[in-house]
Design a protein around this motif. Structure first.
Motif, mmCIF file in Angstrom:
data_model
loop_
_atom_site.group_PDB
_atom_site.id
_atom_site.type_symbol
_atom_site.label_atom_id
_atom_site.label_comp_id
_atom_site.label_asym_id
_atom_site.label_seq_id
_atom_site.Cartn_x
_atom_site.Cartn_y
_atom_site.Cartn_z
ATOM 1 N N ASP A 76 48.319 49.678 39.729
ATOM 2 C CA ASP A 76 49.498 48.839 39.933
ATOM 3 C C ASP A 76 49.780 48.033 38.665
ATOM 4 O O ASP A 76 49.007 47.141 38.315
ATOM 5 N N SER A 99 39.843 43.563 39.066
ATOM 6 C CA SER A 99 38.565 43.031 38.585
ATOM 7 C C SER A 99 38.245 43.594 37.215
ATOM 8 O O SER A 99 38.650 44.706 36.874
ATOM 9 N N LYS A 115 34.890 43.270 36.338
ATOM 10 C CA LYS A 115 33.435 43.438 36.422
ATOM 11 C C LYS A 115 33.097 44.703 37.205
ATOM 12 O O LYS A 115 33.552 44.873 38.343
ATOM 13 N N HIS A 125 32.158 44.273 40.822
ATOM 14 C CA HIS A 125 33.278 44.009 41.737
ATOM 15 C C HIS A 125 34.170 45.245 41.895
ATOM 16 O O HIS A 125 34.617 45.566 42.989
HETATM 17 N N1 LIG Z 1 54.087 41.877 43.150
HETATM 18 C C1 LIG Z 1 53.723 40.702 42.680
HETATM 19 O O1 LIG Z 1 54.559 39.773 42.561
HETATM 20 C C2 LIG Z 1 52.313 40.478 42.281
HETATM 21 C C3 LIG Z 1 51.857 39.192 41.979
HETATM 22 C C4 LIG Z 1 50.526 39.038 41.631
HETATM 23 C C5 LIG Z 1 49.679 40.121 41.579
HETATM 24 N N2 LIG Z 1 50.147 41.382 41.846
HETATM 25 C C6 LIG Z 1 49.267 42.581 41.784
HETATM 26 O O2 LIG Z 1 48.149 42.352 42.631
HETATM 27 C C7 LIG Z 1 46.960 42.570 41.882
HETATM 28 C C8 LIG Z 1 45.813 41.758 42.446
HETATM 29 O O3 LIG Z 1 46.124 40.382 42.457
HETATM 30 P P1 LIG Z 1 45.404 39.309 41.512
HETATM 31 O O4 LIG Z 1 45.000 39.980 40.276
HETATM 32 O O5 LIG Z 1 46.266 38.128 41.443
HETATM 33 O O6 LIG Z 1 44.167 38.816 42.361
HETATM 34 P P2 LIG Z 1 42.987 39.380 43.294
HETATM 35 O O7 LIG Z 1 42.865 40.842 43.110
HETATM 36 O O8 LIG Z 1 43.167 38.820 44.639
HETATM 37 O O9 LIG Z 1 41.747 38.640 42.676
HETATM 38 C C9 LIG Z 1 41.304 38.858 41.389
HETATM 39 C C10 LIG Z 1 40.211 37.836 41.103
HETATM 40 O O10 LIG Z 1 39.122 38.034 42.004
HETATM 41 C C11 LIG Z 1 37.943 38.332 41.277
HETATM 42 N N3 LIG Z 1 37.262 39.401 42.025
HETATM 43 C C12 LIG Z 1 37.624 40.701 42.121
HETATM 44 N N4 LIG Z 1 36.793 41.365 42.943
HETATM 45 C C13 LIG Z 1 35.889 40.466 43.379
HETATM 46 C C14 LIG Z 1 34.787 40.552 44.258
HETATM 47 N N5 LIG Z 1 34.453 41.713 44.850
HETATM 48 N N6 LIG Z 1 34.063 39.437 44.485
HETATM 49 C C15 LIG Z 1 34.404 38.262 43.891
HETATM 50 N N7 LIG Z 1 35.447 38.115 43.059
HETATM 51 C C16 LIG Z 1 36.188 39.212 42.815
HETATM 52 C C17 LIG Z 1 38.392 38.759 39.894
HETATM 53 O O11 LIG Z 1 37.433 38.379 38.939
HETATM 54 P P3 LIG Z 1 36.680 39.469 38.010
HETATM 55 O O12 LIG Z 1 37.753 40.149 37.196
HETATM 56 O O13 LIG Z 1 35.761 38.629 37.220
HETATM 57 O O14 LIG Z 1 35.984 40.403 38.966
HETATM 58 C C18 LIG Z 1 39.683 37.964 39.718
HETATM 59 O O15 LIG Z 1 39.408 36.659 39.248
HETATM 60 C C19 LIG Z 1 47.381 42.194 40.463
HETATM 61 O O16 LIG Z 1 46.433 42.588 39.497
HETATM 62 C C20 LIG Z 1 48.715 42.859 40.377
HETATM 63 O O17 LIG Z 1 48.569 44.243 40.158
HETATM 64 C C21 LIG Z 1 51.450 41.565 42.201
#
Ligand SMILES: NC(=O)c1ccc[n+]([C@@H]2O[C@H](COP(=O)([O-])OP(=O)(O)OC[C@H]3O[C@@H](n4cnc5c(N)ncnc54)[C@H](OP(=O)(O)O)[C@@H]3O)[C@@H](O)[C@H]2O)c1
Length: 292
Positions: free
Chosen positions: A48, A240, A242, A245
Motif C-alpha cells: 500500500d 513495520s 522490524k 514485527h
Molecule cells: N489512507 C490513508 O489516509 C492512510 C493514512 C495513514 C496510513 N495509511 C496506510 O496504512 C498503513 C499502516 O498505518 P500506519 O503506518 O500509520 O500504522 P500502523 O501500521 O498501525 O502502525 C505502525 C507502527 O506500529 C509499529 N508496529 C508494527 N508492527 C508491530 C507489532 N507487531 N508490534 C508492535 N509494534 C508494531 C511500527 O513500528 P516498527 O516499524 O518499529 O515495527 C510502527 O511504529 C500505512 O503505512 C499506510 O500504508 C493510509
C-alpha cells in the motif's frame, strides 16, 4: 496467503504491507527498498503506497529487485487531494512511472474532495477501461461521499480504506460498506506509525484487554488486533521496519478469537482518531504537495 474477492471479482491478499513513512515521512531510499524486500521475503505480496508518501520509486525498485512476477503482486496507490479533478490522469501516470509499472491493481481516491469527486472518479473509470487499473477504490470516504459516487458511477467502488483500530471501531461505516459490498481496509490498524507522533502508551497495542488476549494465545498484541480485523473480513495493511514485527503481522493463522473476545475488543472503542478527520482533512491536505 488468504485473499478476499472484491465486488468486481479481483482477488486481494487480506494482509498487505503499509509503506507510509518507512524511515521518515517521504523517505525514498535504499532503506525503504530493503524494508519492502524483507516483507516480500516474509511472504507479503500486497503493498500500500500513495503519491504523497513520496516512496513509490523505492517500492518500484523493490519490485524489480525481488524478481517476483508482476501478476503475483498486488500494488495499491492513491491520488492526493492536489492531484484530483483535471489532474487525475496525469497523477496516475506519474505514479506508474515512479513505480516502473504498466498497471496498478487498485487505485484509490486518498481523501474525499466532493467538488472534485465526479471528475476524479470518471478519470479513474477511463483508466480502468484502458486496463491500467484492475480495481477502483476509496479511502477515508464517508457515507455521504459514497452516496455521491453512487449518483454517477459507471464502475462501483470496490474498497474503502479507513482509519480503524480498537479505539476507532467505525462500526456503522463498516456495516454500511459491507452491506454495499465495498471491502473495508484498515489503515493504522495498530494505532498509527511514527508520522503521527502518538506515543506507544496511548495506542491500543498496550491496552490491558489486548495484552491479556496476547498472553492467553501466546502471540503479540499486534497479532491480536490484526486477527480481530481479519476474522471480521477486513483487510489490514500494518507497517513495520522490524523483521520480528513484519513476520508476526503476517502470521495470524494459528489461533482464533471467540465471539466474546471480538466483542471485548469492540468495546474498547473511544471514537478516537489518531489521524485526520475526513470532515476537515482537505483544509490541510491541500497545502501538502506530492514530491516529484
Ligand atoms: N489512507 C490513508 O489516509 C492512510 C493514512 C495513514 C496510513 N495509511 C496506510 O496504512 C498503513 C499502516 O498505518 P500506519 O503506518 O500509520 O500504522 P500502523 O501500521 O498501525 O502502525 C505502525 C507502527 O506500529 C509499529 N508496529 C508494527 N508492527 C508491530 C507489532 N507487531 N508490534 C508492535 N509494534 C508494531 C511500527 O513500528 P516498527 O516499524 O518499529 O515495527 C510502527 O511504529 C500505512 O503505512 C499506510 O500504508 C493510509
Amino acid at each position: 496467503m488468504t485473499t478476499l474477492t472484491l465486488n468486481n471479482g479481483v482477488e486481494i491478499p487480506q494482509i498487505g504491507f503499509g509503506t507510509a513513512a518507512i524511515g521518515e515521512w517521504q523517505q525514498d531510499d535504499s532503506f525503504v527498498t530493503d524494508t519492502i524486500l524483507k516483507a516480500m521475503a516474509v511472504g507479503y505480496r500486497h503493498f500500500d503506497t500513495a503519491s504523497v508518501y513520496g516512496n513509490e520509486r523505492a517500492l518500484g525498485r523493490a519490485i524489480l529487485q525481488s524478481g517476483i512476477p508482476r501478476q503475483e503482486l498486488f500494488v495499491v496507490s492513491k491520488v492526493w487531494d492536489t492531484e484530483q479533478g483535471p489532474k487525475t490522469t496525469e497523477a496516475f501516470e506519474r505514479s506508474l512511472e515512479r513505480l516502473q509499472l504498466d498497471y496498478l491493481d487498485l487505485y484509490l481516491v486518498h481523501w474525499p474532495v466532493p467538488a472534485y469527486t465526479r471528475e476524479t472518479w470518471e478519470a479513474m473509470e477511463s483508466l480502468h477501461d484502458a486496463r491500467k487499473i484492475r480495481a477502483l477504490g476509496l479511502s477515508n470516504f464517508r457515507k455521504s461521499d459514497i452516496e455521491q459516487i453512487a449518483t454517477f458511477a459507471r464502475i462501483k467502488p470496490t474498497y474503502n480504506q479507513l482509519e480503524l483500530h480498537p479505539y476507532l471501531v467505525q462500526q456503522e461505516m463498516v456495516d454500511y460498506c459491507q452491506f454495499h459490498k465495498i471491502a473495508v481496509s484498515c489503515w493504522s490498524p495498530l494505532g498509527s506509525g511514527s508520522w503521527s507522533g502518538v506515543e506507544t502508551k496511548d495506542k491500543p497495542i498496550v491496552d490491558p484487554v489486548i495484552v491479556a488476549l496476547a498472553d492467553k494465545y501466546d502471540v503479540s498484541a499486534g497479532q491480536i488486533i490484526l486477527k480481530w480485523d481479519v476474522q471480521q473480513g477486513r483487510i489490514v495493511i500494518p507497517k513495520s521496519e522490524k523483521l520480528e514485527h513484519i513476520t508476526a503481522n503476517f502470521s495470524l493463522w494459528d489461533f482464533e478469537l471467540s465471539d466474546e473476545e471480538i466483542q471485548s475488543i469492540n468495546a474498547l472503542n473511544r471514537d478516537h482518531r489518531f489521524g485526520a478527520d475526513p470532515d476537515t482533512a482537505h483544509e490541510s491536505n491541500k497545502n501538502v504537495a506530492v514530491p516529484d
